[in-house]
Design an enzyme around this catalytic site. Structure first.
Site, PDB file in Angstrom:
ATOM      1  N   TYR A 273       0.852  -1.189   0.000  1.00  0.00           N
ATOM      2  CA  TYR A 273       0.000   0.000   0.000  1.00  0.00           C
ATOM      3  C   TYR A 273       0.888   1.240   0.000  1.00  0.00           C
ATOM      4  O   TYR A 273       1.916   1.267   0.678  1.00  0.00           O
ATOM      5  CB  TYR A 273      -0.834   0.076   1.286  1.00  0.00           C
TER       6      TYR A 273
ATOM      7  N   HIS B 261      -6.537   1.458  -1.121  1.00  0.00           N
ATOM      8  CA  HIS B 261      -6.470   0.033  -1.426  1.00  0.00           C
ATOM      9  C   HIS B 261      -5.027  -0.300  -1.782  1.00  0.00           C
ATOM     10  O   HIS B 261      -4.278   0.568  -2.234  1.00  0.00           O
ATOM     11  CB  HIS B 261      -7.382  -0.294  -2.603  1.00  0.00           C
TER      12      HIS B 261
ATOM     13  N   LYS C  21      -5.186  -4.893  -8.756  1.00  0.00           N
ATOM     14  CA  LYS C  21      -3.804  -4.748  -8.277  1.00  0.00           C
ATOM     15  C   LYS C  21      -2.858  -5.045  -9.436  1.00  0.00           C
ATOM     16  O   LYS C  21      -3.204  -5.750 -10.366  1.00  0.00           O
ATOM     17  CB  LYS C  21      -3.526  -5.707  -7.128  1.00  0.00           C
TER      18      LYS C  21
END
Lengths: 237, 237
Positions: free
Chosen positions: A143, A151, A189
């Site tokens: 992060y 997120h 991601k």
């Protein structure tokens, strides 16, 4: 890729928060206790807040109201101990272990720990917040700020180099790549692969980790449609 | 887990459709052509419909309007050839290859083909519709009926046994398990692992495949909350 905010914005840079935590732990001569595959750390109320803000460890619920214990992973404990040099860790005999003793204990307890610790400390030194990634089938998630604010941006796999433990490594077959990339995509991601190169060093001591190289590679799908020449032409017009 | 229907229901069992396809291909002396890592098959209009309904191969768009060509994967071609015995496959010299010659060509072209073919034919013999699973990071996906009617129920990984090519196998580390299970969960599929046991046989011939065992294992996450004693008690009341 920009961080995806959770509606709030972080106030202080992570480097400042970690620095405050470091100072506070040094001042109180903080000492953790080895307990199986974790380290337990007793913290003052101010340190509890800083540990939360630095996103290191997780609070343990105990019957003692006046004391707050935190459970640190091996990576977190060794990072506080050997890199930030702000805690000591004691074994069963309550005597503080040296960094090398602690290292040998952890290496013996957990397969692949040297590679994981190198990856963890590599990202933490760059002020990324690093948490376990098992929920997403990776080693860590990274992060940019505290998870309360953003997120995680990166799903991180730490892989030993060719001479290492290839038998148990990830991403050796295409189906594993497809699986990991599809999952990373579905949770927004980016896959960050950290190749840990030993440079011929054996994993005999904690200090040998200094000679390891970390190669950072981002893995994404190539979309032929999005990469066509005429697409670029249209944008240029 | 029941099949998830797409609003329509299948009319004929897959065994009947495959049987019709088999008869039709035998009657027309169908012959495929090896072309790199695929087999091209010319089909009559009726066969084109049956190939679609059996979900074998995919149509190739060509300039010839009167002929319909189909592209078969190695698994599909060898299954039609050696199990259903309803096509012949020719190489560059236009001569039909024997099953064993075809087998050796395919094994030389694709790493891990014996294990993949054993898994494919194992599921097809049980009338599962089997398609490539790379979209989901697995070897195959298995449907109970044609994909037009149902979503695939199983994400399938075919793994060689311990004596096999462990270096490149999947599911050797926990993070791979986590990744695969999380992805399967998010696309509502069950992970089916087919362990292909060679029983000491070498992969020298197609006929040696008969002596391979296939162990079927379903892998799911255990949910402690859903497995607690008092949960059962509540249900029983």
């Amino acid at each position: 890729m920009a961080p995806r905010w959770k509606g709030k914005t972080a106030e202080e840079p992570m480097s400042v928060i970690v620095s405050k935590l470091q100072t506070s732990l040094i001042e109180s001569n903080a000492q953790g206790l080895l307990s199986g595959c974790v380290v337990l750390l007793e913290a003052l109320p101010e340190q509890t807040k800083l540990l939360y803000r630095a996103c290191i460890g997780r609070p343990v619920i105990t019957a003692e109201n006046d004391k707050q214990w935190h459970q640190l992973s091996f990576e977190e404990a060794l990072y506080l101990c050997s890199v930030l040099k702000c805690i000591k860790v004691a074994g069963e005999n309550k005597c503080a272990k040296s960094d090398e003793e602690l290292w040998h204990y952890m290496v013996a307890k957990r397969v692949g720990f040297p590679v994981m610790f190198k990856a963890y400390s590599h990202l933490r030194r760059k002020n990324w917040v690093v948490r376990a990634g098992s929920q997403y089938g990776v080693d860590f998630v990274a992060y940019r700020y505290h998870p309360a604010f953003v997120h995680s941006e990166y799903a991180v796999l730490a892989l030993p180099d060719e001479d290492g433990d290839v038998e148990n490594a990830r991403l050796k077959v295409w189906s594993d790549y497809h699986c990991t990339l599809r999952l990373c995509g579905s949770v927004a991601k980016t896959l960050l692969v950290l190749h840990i190169c030993r440079n011929g060093e054996d994993v005999v001591s904690l200090s040998s980790l200094e000679h390891y190289n970390v190669e950072e590679r981002i893995v994404t799908r190539w979309n032929p449609e999005a990469s066509r020449e005429n697409q670029t032409m249209i944008v240029k017009k």
